[in-house]
Design an enzyme around this catalytic site. Structure first.
Site, PDB file in Angstrom:
ATOM      1  N   ASP A   1      29.400   2.962 -18.111  1.00 19.64           N
ATOM      2  CA  ASP A   1      28.290   2.175 -17.540  1.00 19.64           C
ATOM      3  C   ASP A   1      28.697   1.663 -16.167  1.00 19.64           C
ATOM      4  O   ASP A   1      29.843   1.826 -15.738  1.00 19.64           O
ATOM      5  CB  ASP A   1      27.933   1.025 -18.487  1.00 19.64           C
ATOM      6  CG  ASP A   1      26.480   0.571 -18.309  1.00 19.64           C
ATOM      7  OD1 ASP A   1      25.812   1.017 -17.361  1.00 19.64           O
ATOM      8  OD2 ASP A   1      26.016  -0.241 -19.129  1.00 19.64           O
TER       9      ASP A   1
ATOM     10  N   HIS B   1      17.101   8.277 -20.542  1.00 21.21           N
ATOM     11  CA  HIS B   1      17.192   6.857 -20.147  1.00 21.21           C
ATOM     12  C   HIS B   1      17.352   6.691 -18.632  1.00 21.21           C
ATOM     13  O   HIS B   1      16.666   5.882 -18.003  1.00 21.21           O
ATOM     14  CB  HIS B   1      18.360   6.198 -20.878  1.00 21.21           C
ATOM     15  CG  HIS B   1      18.619   4.774 -20.484  1.00 21.21           C
ATOM     16  ND1 HIS B   1      17.683   3.775 -20.644  1.00 21.21           N
ATOM     17  CD2 HIS B   1      19.711   4.176 -19.940  1.00 21.21           C
ATOM     18  CE1 HIS B   1      18.191   2.628 -20.209  1.00 21.21           C
ATOM     19  NE2 HIS B   1      19.413   2.841 -19.774  1.00 21.21           N
TER      20      HIS B   1
HETATM   21 FE1  N7H Z   1      20.613   1.265 -19.102  1.00 19.58          FE
HETATM   22  N1  N7H Z   1      23.284   3.588 -22.331  1.00 19.58           N
HETATM   23  O1  N7H Z   1      24.402   3.537 -22.757  1.00 19.58           O
HETATM   24  O2  N7H Z   1      22.534   4.478 -22.713  1.00 19.58           O
HETATM   25  N2  N7H Z   1      22.148   2.600 -18.930  1.00 19.58           N
HETATM   26  N3  N7H Z   1      21.188   0.826 -20.983  1.00 19.58           N
HETATM   27  N4  N7H Z   1      19.197  -0.226 -19.184  1.00 19.58           N
HETATM   28  N5  N7H Z   1      20.143   1.555 -17.147  1.00 19.58           N
HETATM   29  C1  N7H Z   1      22.551   3.219 -17.779  1.00 19.58           C
HETATM   30  O3  N7H Z   1      24.254   4.876 -14.206  1.00 19.58           O
HETATM   31  C2  N7H Z   1      22.109   1.511 -21.763  1.00 19.58           C
HETATM   32  C3  N7H Z   1      18.982  -1.076 -20.221  1.00 19.58           C
HETATM   33  C4  N7H Z   1      19.085   0.977 -16.457  1.00 19.58           C
HETATM   34  O4  N7H Z   1      20.216   4.412 -11.315  1.00 19.58           O
HETATM   35  C5  N7H Z   1      23.672   4.067 -18.051  1.00 19.58           C
HETATM   36  O5  N7H Z   1      25.324   2.966 -14.135  1.00 19.58           O
HETATM   37  C6  N7H Z   1      22.205   0.854 -23.053  1.00 19.58           C
HETATM   38  C7  N7H Z   1      17.838  -1.925 -19.952  1.00 19.58           C
HETATM   39  C8  N7H Z   1      19.078   1.431 -15.081  1.00 19.58           C
HETATM   40  O6  N7H Z   1      20.138   6.327 -12.345  1.00 19.58           O
HETATM   41  C9  N7H Z   1      23.938   3.954 -19.385  1.00 19.58           C
HETATM   42  C10 N7H Z   1      21.342  -0.226 -23.025  1.00 19.58           C
HETATM   43  C11 N7H Z   1      17.365  -1.545 -18.705  1.00 19.58           C
HETATM   44  C12 N7H Z   1      20.158   2.298 -14.960  1.00 19.58           C
HETATM   45  C13 N7H Z   1      22.967   3.039 -19.963  1.00 19.58           C
HETATM   46  C14 N7H Z   1      20.704  -0.226 -21.727  1.00 19.58           C
HETATM   47  C15 N7H Z   1      18.253  -0.496 -18.232  1.00 19.58           C
HETATM   48  C16 N7H Z   1      20.809   2.353 -16.263  1.00 19.58           C
HETATM   49  C17 N7H Z   1      24.432   4.926 -17.049  1.00 19.58           C
HETATM   50  C18 N7H Z   1      21.031  -1.244 -24.070  1.00 19.58           C
HETATM   51  C19 N7H Z   1      16.199  -2.061 -17.903  1.00 19.58           C
HETATM   52  C20 N7H Z   1      20.575   3.060 -13.703  1.00 19.58           C
HETATM   53  C21 N7H Z   1      25.352   4.100 -16.177  1.00 19.58           C
HETATM   54  C22 N7H Z   1      21.834  -1.577 -25.035  1.00 19.58           C
HETATM   55  C23 N7H Z   1      15.067  -2.450 -18.432  1.00 19.58           C
HETATM   56  C24 N7H Z   1      19.856   4.379 -13.623  1.00 19.58           C
HETATM   57  C25 N7H Z   1      24.935   3.989 -14.727  1.00 19.58           C
HETATM   58  C26 N7H Z   1      20.100   5.102 -12.333  1.00 19.58           C
HETATM   59  C27 N7H Z   1      21.949   3.099 -16.537  1.00 19.58           C
HETATM   60  C28 N7H Z   1      22.799   2.675 -21.315  1.00 19.58           C
HETATM   61  C29 N7H Z   1      19.755  -1.151 -21.357  1.00 19.58           C
HETATM   62  C30 N7H Z   1      18.154   0.109 -16.993  1.00 19.58           C
HETATM   63  C31 N7H Z   1      25.070   4.705 -20.078  1.00 19.58           C
HETATM   64  C32 N7H Z   1      23.062   1.252 -24.235  1.00 19.58           C
HETATM   65  C33 N7H Z   1      17.276  -3.004 -20.863  1.00 19.58           C
HETATM   66  C34 N7H Z   1      18.097   1.017 -14.009  1.00 19.58           C
END
Ligand code: N7H
Length: 489
Positions: free
Chosen positions: A200, A345
């Site tokens: 992350d 996602h």
């Molecule tokens: Fe997410 N995951 O493990 O699947 N997220 N996220 N997220 N997320 C990102 O690129 C995860 C949540 C965003 O710029 C990564 O830095 C999990 C909420 C956004 O291309 C991973 C949860 C919201 C991005 C996960 C969770 C977001 C992002 C890749 C909850 C907003 C950047 C790491 C438990 C409402 C996207 C990275 C981009 C990336 C996961 C929550 C949003 C691995 C497990 C609630 C904007």
């Protein structure tokens, strides 16, 4: 010009240094509001600014270099810590700070919007929607103190200083602790990975004149997307003809969206195991791994599937010059899901080139800076074997933005929970739900299309939730001068 000494340290430049973080949610004692505001002045010197964060990062880099030169096997770590403070709308009102701040979602509070966020709950005939949250987040929370550090000892020391100033242990405490949540960076090779196992913290927008050297593919947003009162900031209240102006004390503050998100890790892993993508040349296990990568949009290493469609590439995953340099604009990805499902996602929460058709101003208002941390223990052998969660674990999700309706709320509601998003897709194709955080509290079933690159219109049925919201609130993280001059007495 922006002075980073005035902005609280968790918002920009990578955020407070954290191996461990305590989120301390408090209520101001009704009888001691005045005392709270006088003591707040004594708390201000403990608040860490962005300038201090950057300075600490430099120190850490220098120390790392020195350790490497001296070939230290277990170098002594620097004692680093950080403190930030923010207030809910209830907290501001209680302190008598009632100027219109200009954000309708903040004014209403997260609980009032839980149904629209898609959280699961009940709708009693005689009352408002009641989400399945833990009781603490249904009570009045006036503020949030973030305390981060290199160790529990450092955090405990800081917290003791804070509690002393606010007389928490005294007979007449100035504040009450509502709940304390502790997050920890995972250890060993899972360092920096969230509990599903994915790296992350790779993609956050860079901010104009703050992040000097944005990485290739990293979007640069105007300061006002994150900070109130700066160019690009647009309050949600008022009309274009009569816009709301922010109060002077809002300058250089930011809204903090907090979500307490549980993750059902053994259940997620079991689903991957039972639904491998059938591709010639891949083992069943590799097919499961591919499904996980296509649900997220990155492999566990961080390598984006848009650049590494069939196999993980850990070197790419760790390379900041390449791991954000993709736009979903390869010819085989614009109208198809060959490289990345439309509803992955990553693609849902930052659709990158999918919004190019609406011009360069379509995406920036919906960018947020994420600064959360994992909480809870590793999956136990019993949980793994039974494919059932017994111990709470997940993400203390924190996101900063100048406009909650356009930021966190928009991403959750209009993108992750909305099956027809993103728009660039063949006619009649429905991408489906964001499989990680997309949710619905009507009886709808969650599906997404395109998980199998060889059968892109097939829909995969998903369980109701893998990420379970258990609470949250919206807070305002003021500038340090505002804390001193407007909030403290
Ligand atoms: Fe997410 N995951 O493990 O699947 N997220 N996220 N997220 N997320 C990102 O690129 C995860 C949540 C965003 O710029 C990564 O830095 C999990 C909420 C956004 O291309 C991973 C949860 C919201 C991005 C996960 C969770 C977001 C992002 C890749 C909850 C907003 C950047 C790491 C438990 C409402 C996207 C990275 C981009 C990336 C996961 C929550 C949003 C691995 C497990 C609630 C904007």
């Amino acid at each position: 010009p922006l002075d980073l000494g005035k902005v609280q340290g968790d918002i920009l430049a990578g955020g407070l240094p954290k191996k461990t973080e305590t989120c301390y949610f408090f209520r101001i004692n009704d009888a001691y509001v005045h005392e709270f505001r006088t003591q707040l002045g004594k708390l201000v010197p403990l608040i860490t600014s962005t300038a201090e964060v950057i300075n600490d990062q430099r120190k850490q880099l220098a120390q790392n270099k020195k350790d490497a030169a001296e070939k230290k096997i277990t170098p002594p770590h620097l004692k680093l810590s950080g403190v930030n403070i923010s207030f809910s709308t209830k907290g501001l009102k209680k302190m008598g700070i009632t100027d219109e701040i200009g954000d309708a979602a903040f004014d209403a509070g997260m609980l009032a919007g839980a149904k629209e966020l898609g959280d699961i709950g009940t709708s009693p005939s005689n009352g408002p929607f009641d989400p399945d949250w833990i009781p603490a987040f249904k009570q009045e929370i006036d503020g949030l103190i973030l305390i981060t550090g290199d160790s529990y000892a450092t955090v405990a020391e800081k917290l003791a200083e804070i509690e002393k100033i606010l007389l928490v242990q005294a007979r007449n405490p100035i504040i009450h602790e509502v709940i304390r949540l502790v997050g920890d960076v995972r250890s060993g090779k899972e360092k920096g990975h969230e509990h599903f196992g994915f790296q992350d913290g790779i993609s956050n927008p860079a901010v104009t004149d703050v992040d000097a050297n944005p990485n290739p593919g990293q979007q640069v947003v105007p300061q006002g997307i994150i900070l109130l009162g700066r160019p690009g900031d647009a309050p949600t209240l008022g009309t274009p003809a009569a816009p709301v102006t922010r109060p002077h004390w809002a300058l250089d503050g930011s809204f903090l969206s907090f979500r307490y998100l549980f993750q059902l890790v053994p259940e997620f892993n079991a689903f991957l195991k039972n639904n491998p993508i059938p591709i010639t040349g891949l083992t069943r296990e590799q097919g499961s791994e591919l499904l996980g990568a296509r649900l997220v949009g990155r492999w566990k290493s961080g390598a984006p599937v848009d650049l590494a469609p069939l196999h993980d590439d850990p070197v790419l995953g760790q390379d900041p010059l390449r791991n954000n340099n993709f736009h979903y604009t390869f010819p085989d990805d614009q109208q198809t899901q060959t490289r990345c499902p439309f509803a992955a996602h990553l693609r849902k929460t930052n659709p990158r080139g999918d919004l190019d058709q609406f011009g360069p101003n379509a995406l920036p208002p919906h960018r947020i800076i994420r600064s959360g941390i994992a909480f809870g223990p590793e999956v136990s052998a019993v949980e793994a074997a039974s494919e059932k969660t017994h111990l709470p674990r997940g993400l203390l999700f924190i996101a900063y933005q100048s406009n909650i309706e356009q930021g966190f709320q928009f991403i959750q509601q209009s993108w992750s929970n909305t099956p027809k998003f993103p728009p660039r897709k063949p006619a009649n194709e429905i991408p489906g739900f964001d499989p990680i955080i997309g949710q619905t509290n009507d009886d709808g079933v969650r599906t997404l299309s395109g998980t199998d690159p060889n059968s892109q219109t097939a829909n995969l049925k998903l369980p109701k939730q893998w990420v379970v919201p258990k609470g949250g609130e919206y807070f305002f993280s003021p500038s340090i001068p505002a804390l001193k001059e407007r909030f403290a007495l």
